[in-house]
Design a protein around this motif. Structure first.
Motif, PDB file in Angstrom:
ATOM      1  N   PHE A 162       1.051  -1.156   0.086  1.00 43.40           N
ATOM      2  CA  PHE A 162       0.094  -0.278  -0.213  1.00 43.40           C
ATOM      3  C   PHE A 162       0.668   1.340   0.196  1.00 43.40           C
ATOM      4  O   PHE A 162       0.182   1.913  -0.099  1.00 43.40           O
ATOM      5  CB  PHE A 162      -1.094  -0.357   0.862  1.00 43.40           C
ATOM      6  CG  PHE A 162      -1.821  -1.413   0.910  1.00 43.40           C
ATOM      7  CD1 PHE A 162      -3.297  -0.291   0.492  1.00 43.40           C
ATOM      8  CD2 PHE A 162      -2.435  -2.103   1.605  1.00 43.40           C
ATOM      9  CE1 PHE A 162      -3.923  -1.381  -0.100  1.00 43.40           C
ATOM     10  CE2 PHE A 162      -3.672  -2.701   1.759  1.00 43.40           C
ATOM     11  CZ  PHE A 162      -4.566  -2.325   0.842  1.00 43.40           C
ATOM     12  N   HIS A 163       1.878   0.922   0.270  1.00 39.96           N
ATOM     13  CA  HIS A 163       2.982   1.983   0.265  1.00 39.96           C
ATOM     14  C   HIS A 163       2.355   3.409  -0.856  1.00 39.96           C
ATOM     15  O   HIS A 163       2.799   4.582  -0.692  1.00 39.96           O
ATOM     16  CB  HIS A 163       4.205   2.055   0.661  1.00 39.96           C
ATOM     17  CG  HIS A 163       5.127   2.180  -0.761  1.00 39.96           C
ATOM     18  ND1 HIS A 163       4.708   1.047  -2.218  1.00 39.96           N
ATOM     19  CD2 HIS A 163       6.042   3.199  -1.419  1.00 39.96           C
ATOM     20  CE1 HIS A 163       5.807   1.221  -2.489  1.00 39.96           C
ATOM     21  NE2 HIS A 163       6.693   2.760  -2.532  1.00 39.96           N
ATOM     22  N   ASP A 164       2.436   2.891  -2.364  1.00 38.33           N
ATOM     23  CA  ASP A 164       2.376   4.213  -2.751  1.00 38.33           C
ATOM     24  C   ASP A 164       1.111   4.247  -3.716  1.00 38.33           C
ATOM     25  O   ASP A 164       0.478   5.348  -4.775  1.00 38.33           O
ATOM     26  CB  ASP A 164       2.840   3.674  -4.351  1.00 38.33           C
ATOM     27  CG  ASP A 164       4.951   4.491  -3.956  1.00 38.33           C
ATOM     28  OD1 ASP A 164       4.533   5.672  -3.427  1.00 38.33           O
ATOM     29  OD2 ASP A 164       5.648   3.705  -5.000  1.00 38.33           O
ATOM     30  N   TYR A 165      -0.272   4.105  -2.302  1.00 39.94           N
ATOM     31  CA  TYR A 165      -1.285   4.313  -2.657  1.00 39.94           C
ATOM     32  C   TYR A 165      -2.237   5.492  -3.500  1.00 39.94           C
ATOM     33  O   TYR A 165      -2.617   5.173  -4.421  1.00 39.94           O
ATOM     34  CB  TYR A 165      -2.202   3.590  -1.520  1.00 39.94           C
ATOM     35  CG  TYR A 165      -3.503   3.292  -1.323  1.00 39.94           C
ATOM     36  CD1 TYR A 165      -4.477   1.909  -1.796  1.00 39.94           C
ATOM     37  CD2 TYR A 165      -4.708   4.474  -1.112  1.00 39.94           C
ATOM     38  CE1 TYR A 165      -5.773   2.635  -1.856  1.00 39.94           C
ATOM     39  CE2 TYR A 165      -5.579   4.530  -1.611  1.00 39.94           C
ATOM     40  CZ  TYR A 165      -6.682   3.472  -1.589  1.00 39.94           C
ATOM     41  OH  TYR A 165      -8.094   2.949  -2.287  1.00 39.94           O
ATOM     42  N   TRP A 201       3.729  14.322  -0.669  1.00 37.33           N
ATOM     43  CA  TRP A 201       2.760  14.445  -0.360  1.00 37.33           C
ATOM     44  C   TRP A 201       1.898  12.823   0.012  1.00 37.33           C
ATOM     45  O   TRP A 201       0.501  13.267   0.318  1.00 37.33           O
ATOM     46  CB  TRP A 201       1.526  15.580  -1.248  1.00 37.33           C
ATOM     47  CG  TRP A 201       2.121  16.774  -1.245  1.00 37.33           C
ATOM     48  CD1 TRP A 201       3.017  18.373  -0.454  1.00 37.33           C
ATOM     49  CD2 TRP A 201       1.309  17.927  -1.534  1.00 37.33           C
ATOM     50  NE1 TRP A 201       3.107  18.454  -0.614  1.00 37.33           N
ATOM     51  CE2 TRP A 201       1.944  19.243  -1.567  1.00 37.33           C
ATOM     52  CE3 TRP A 201       0.795  17.897  -2.154  1.00 37.33           C
ATOM     53  CZ2 TRP A 201       1.870  20.477  -2.266  1.00 37.33           C
ATOM     54  CZ3 TRP A 201       0.105  18.947  -3.343  1.00 37.33           C
ATOM     55  CH2 TRP A 201       1.026  20.262  -3.285  1.00 37.33           C
ATOM     56  N   HIS A 202       2.309  11.859  -0.891  1.00 38.01           N
ATOM     57  CA  HIS A 202       1.669  11.056  -1.670  1.00 38.01           C
ATOM     58  C   HIS A 202       1.757  10.067  -0.007  1.00 38.01           C
ATOM     59  O   HIS A 202       0.978   9.484   0.454  1.00 38.01           O
ATOM     60  CB  HIS A 202       1.921  10.354  -2.490  1.00 38.01           C
ATOM     61  CG  HIS A 202       3.727   9.696  -2.472  1.00 38.01           C
ATOM     62  ND1 HIS A 202       4.651  10.388  -2.971  1.00 38.01           N
ATOM     63  CD2 HIS A 202       3.819   8.532  -2.599  1.00 38.01           C
ATOM     64  CE1 HIS A 202       5.507   9.488  -2.723  1.00 38.01           C
ATOM     65  NE2 HIS A 202       4.619   7.980  -2.167  1.00 38.01           N
ATOM     66  N   ALA A 203       2.302  10.005   0.908  1.00 37.48           N
ATOM     67  CA  ALA A 203       2.923   9.409   1.498  1.00 37.48           C
ATOM     68  C   ALA A 203       1.843   9.764   3.194  1.00 37.48           C
ATOM     69  O   ALA A 203       1.096   8.824   3.147  1.00 37.48           O
ATOM     70  CB  ALA A 203       4.294   9.151   2.685  1.00 37.48           C
ATOM     71  N   TYR A 234       5.548   7.797   6.773  1.00 35.59           N
ATOM     72  CA  TYR A 234       6.952   8.053   6.862  1.00 35.59           C
ATOM     73  C   TYR A 234       7.968   7.678   5.291  1.00 35.59           C
ATOM     74  O   TYR A 234       9.150   7.620   5.637  1.00 35.59           O
ATOM     75  CB  TYR A 234       7.195   8.437   8.304  1.00 35.59           C
ATOM     76  CG  TYR A 234       6.824   8.719   8.375  1.00 35.59           C
ATOM     77  CD1 TYR A 234       6.926   9.978   9.065  1.00 35.59           C
ATOM     78  CD2 TYR A 234       5.807   7.737   9.189  1.00 35.59           C
ATOM     79  CE1 TYR A 234       6.117  10.818  10.086  1.00 35.59           C
ATOM     80  CE2 TYR A 234       5.497   8.720  10.404  1.00 35.59           C
ATOM     81  CZ  TYR A 234       5.373   9.827  10.943  1.00 35.59           C
ATOM     82  OH  TYR A 234       4.084  10.143  11.677  1.00 35.59           O
ATOM     83  N   HIS A 235       7.006   6.844   4.850  1.00 34.08           N
ATOM     84  CA  HIS A 235       8.297   6.059   3.228  1.00 34.08           C
ATOM     85  C   HIS A 235       8.863   7.004   2.554  1.00 34.08           C
ATOM     86  O   HIS A 235       9.869   6.791   1.862  1.00 34.08           O
ATOM     87  CB  HIS A 235       7.582   4.804   2.650  1.00 34.08           C
ATOM     88  CG  HIS A 235       6.874   5.443   1.302  1.00 34.08           C
ATOM     89  ND1 HIS A 235       5.409   5.728   1.229  1.00 34.08           N
ATOM     90  CD2 HIS A 235       6.865   5.936   0.244  1.00 34.08           C
ATOM     91  CE1 HIS A 235       4.585   6.331   0.425  1.00 34.08           C
ATOM     92  NE2 HIS A 235       6.006   6.218  -0.338  1.00 34.08           N
ATOM     93  N   THR A 236       8.173   8.708   2.560  1.00 31.45           N
ATOM     94  CA  THR A 236       9.285   8.980   1.553  1.00 31.45           C
ATOM     95  C   THR A 236       9.666  10.287   2.970  1.00 31.45           C
ATOM     96  O   THR A 236      11.014  10.413   2.271  1.00 31.45           O
ATOM     97  CB  THR A 236       8.514  10.283   1.291  1.00 31.45           C
ATOM     98  OG1 THR A 236       7.365   9.375   0.211  1.00 31.45           O
ATOM     99  CG2 THR A 236       8.953  11.074  -0.425  1.00 31.45           C
ATOM    100  N   SER A 237       9.948  10.906   3.383  1.00 25.51           N
ATOM    101  CA  SER A 237      10.586  11.691   4.136  1.00 25.51           C
ATOM    102  C   SER A 237      11.266  11.138   5.640  1.00 25.51           C
ATOM    103  O   SER A 237      12.414  11.547   6.074  1.00 25.51           O
ATOM    104  CB  SER A 237       9.615  12.451   5.190  1.00 25.51           C
ATOM    105  OG  SER A 237       8.325  12.209   6.186  1.00 25.51           O
TER     106      SER A 237
HETATM  107 FE   FE2 Z   1       6.448   6.669  -2.398  1.00 29.83          FE
END
Ligand code: FE2
Ligand code: FE2
Length: 188
Positions: free
Chosen positions: A49-52, A82-84, A108-111
């Motif tokens: 689901f990380h990039d949902y 934002w997508h995270a 928190y997968h992006t930041s």
């Molecule tokens: Fe992502």
């Protein structure tokens, strides 16, 4: 949630390319979870689901960030971030995932964030090193991830910050805070 159920919920949200990336992140996250003793099932679901929310319209993401009172400084930085947090919100609301550890791994997968949990580190790193990723430095991080999760993560965050700076792009402060938090590991 079963893998097939989760994949069926995610697939219509993504392009084929991003879906293949998601499958790579899933496999990599499970491998890392096994290696470092994290919950494999949570790693699997968080990765799927990380990039949902990756392809939600910017206006929708902006509205959610405002309405849900997410850190408002997000709006001053690259929309790529934002997508995270929006994803974590929508995955709970639309897909019914309620596990907070899983949702935080998505959030928190992006930041990144200071004090990342093992699961958060695994999803961040799996996103960076999955087999479909091809960019300078990725192989080094892949190798490091076989030995030391934190060192691999430090390298990934460093690369990300330097990549942004080289392109004269802003760096979200949480990413610096993540780096500073990780770099002190073993120095206390
Ligand atoms: Fe992502
Ligand atoms: Fe991703």
């Amino acid at each position: 949630m079963e893998r097939e159920t989760a994949l069926n919920l995610v697939k219509p949200q993504l392009t084929e390319h991003r879906y293949q990336h998601t499958l790579g992140v899933m496999e990599t996250a499970i491998t890392l979870a096994k290696r470092y003793g994290a919950d494999e099932k949570k790693a699997e679901i968080a990765a799927i689901f990380h990039d949902y929310a990756k392809f939600r319209p910017k206006e929708e993401m902006k509205a959610i960030i405002t309405e849900q009172n997410f850190p408002q400084d997000l709006l001053d930085f690259n929309a790529e971030l934002w997508h995270a947090p929006v994803g974590a919100y929508l995955v709970e609301k639309e897909a019914g995932v309620t596990d907070q550890e899983v949702l935080n791994a998505i959030r928190y997968h992006t930041s990144g964030r200071p004090g990342m949990t093992l699961l958060e580190k695994i999803v961040y790193l799996a996103d960076y090193i999955e087999p479909g990723r091809h960019f300078p430095g990725v192989e080094e991080v892949r190798q490091m991830a076989e030995e030391d999760l934190d060192q691999a993560l430090i390298k990934a965050v460093q690369n990300t910050i330097m990549f942004l700076m080289r392109k004269n792009q802003q760096v979200y402060p949480e990413t610096f805070h993540t780096y500073n938090d990780l770099i002190k590991i073993g120095k206390e």
